[in-house]
Design a protein around this motif. Sequence first.
Motif, short mmCIF file in Angstrom:
data_model
loop_
_atom_site.label_atom_id
_atom_site.label_comp_id
_atom_site.label_asym_id
_atom_site.label_seq_id
_atom_site.Cartn_x
_atom_site.Cartn_y
_atom_site.Cartn_z
N UNK A 140 -59.54 -20.10 52.15
CA UNK A 140 -60.85 -20.74 52.16
C UNK A 140 -61.60 -20.17 53.36
N UNK A 141 -62.61 -19.36 53.10
CA UNK A 141 -63.37 -18.72 54.17
C UNK A 141 -62.41 -18.01 55.12
N UNK A 142 -62.35 -18.43 56.38
CA UNK A 142 -61.51 -17.75 57.36
C UNK A 142 -60.13 -18.35 57.53
N UNK A 143 -59.74 -19.33 56.67
CA UNK A 143 -58.44 -19.98 56.79
C UNK A 143 -57.51 -19.51 55.68
N UNK A 144 -56.29 -19.14 56.06
CA UNK A 144 -55.26 -18.75 55.10
C UNK A 144 -54.07 -19.68 55.29
N UNK A 145 -53.51 -20.15 54.17
CA UNK A 145 -52.33 -21.02 54.20
C UNK A 145 -51.26 -20.33 53.38
N UNK A 146 -50.16 -19.95 54.04
CA UNK A 146 -49.00 -19.38 53.35
C UNK A 146 -47.95 -20.47 53.25
N UNK A 147 -47.42 -20.67 52.03
CA UNK A 147 -46.44 -21.73 51.80
C UNK A 147 -45.28 -21.17 50.99
N UNK A 148 -44.07 -21.54 51.41
CA UNK A 148 -42.86 -21.22 50.67
C UNK A 148 -42.27 -22.54 50.18
N UNK A 149 -42.12 -22.66 48.85
CA UNK A 149 -41.57 -23.87 48.26
C UNK A 149 -40.14 -23.57 47.83
N UNK A 150 -39.19 -24.29 48.43
CA UNK A 150 -37.77 -24.09 48.11
C UNK A 150 -37.17 -25.41 47.63
N UNK A 151 -35.91 -25.39 47.26
CA UNK A 151 -35.22 -26.61 46.87
C UNK A 151 -35.05 -27.55 48.06
N UNK A 152 -35.14 -27.01 49.26
CA UNK A 152 -34.97 -27.82 50.48
C UNK A 152 -36.28 -28.39 51.01
N UNK A 153 -37.42 -27.90 50.54
CA UNK A 153 -38.70 -28.41 51.02
C UNK A 153 -39.75 -27.32 51.14
N UNK A 154 -40.69 -27.54 52.07
CA UNK A 154 -41.79 -26.61 52.29
C UNK A 154 -41.66 -25.95 53.66
N UNK A 155 -42.02 -24.68 53.72
CA UNK A 155 -42.14 -23.95 54.97
C UNK A 155 -43.47 -23.23 54.88
N UNK A 156 -44.26 -23.29 55.93
CA UNK A 156 -45.55 -22.65 55.85
C UNK A 156 -46.15 -22.28 57.18
N UNK A 157 -47.27 -21.57 57.12
CA UNK A 157 -47.99 -21.17 58.32
C UNK A 157 -49.48 -21.07 58.00
N UNK A 158 -50.27 -21.48 59.00
CA UNK A 158 -51.73 -21.39 58.91
C UNK A 158 -52.20 -20.17 59.69
N UNK A 159 -53.21 -19.51 59.16
CA UNK A 159 -53.83 -18.39 59.86
C UNK A 159 -55.33 -18.61 59.85
#
Length: 176
Positions: free
Chosen positions: A102-121
């Motif tokens: 969204x505009x200048x924001x990037x959200x990377x998300x990894x969805x696994x059986x154990x939960x979510x892992x992610x990072x904002x840029x």
Amino acid sequence: MSDLNDEFDGFDRLDGFDQYAAPGESDGDPDGELHDGLLEEELRQAAAILDPVPAELRRIAVDAFALHDLDARVAELVFDSLVDGIPVRGEADPPRMLTFRADGVTVDVEVTADGLIGQLLPPGPAGIEVLSGPRAHARLTADDMGRFTGAAPPAGPFALRLRTGREVVVTEWLLA
């Protein structure tokens, strides 16, 4: 033709009865708003008795309305490993990789059986809610590097709502 006009002239001389008047016109309400308001209220009451809205559906509707942030930007899905990814040979249950922008924001998300892992840029602290329909929202926190984790993987449709200072970003809804 004059006989026909004489016949219709008699209609406006009836004692307080005008069958061609709009509802409420004879009550001093030229627009009929009073009549319409009463009719609407009667219809509401009848619907509440004859076909009530289920409590669960009402709660979902209220939750959906609560998601309505006028200032929120919608982060569009730009990468989904289920659609865009190349399968890895030998990997039985690979994690699902998602990227939203969204505009200048990037959200990377990894969805696994154990939960979510992610990072904002760009990296930075943020409050994150994992929206999942009628269930209670899981609340996560992104650290100063923009990293976040969640213990429970979303089940069913989900979206993320990020609050970074005064900015609100909501991702598209996806099926987990």
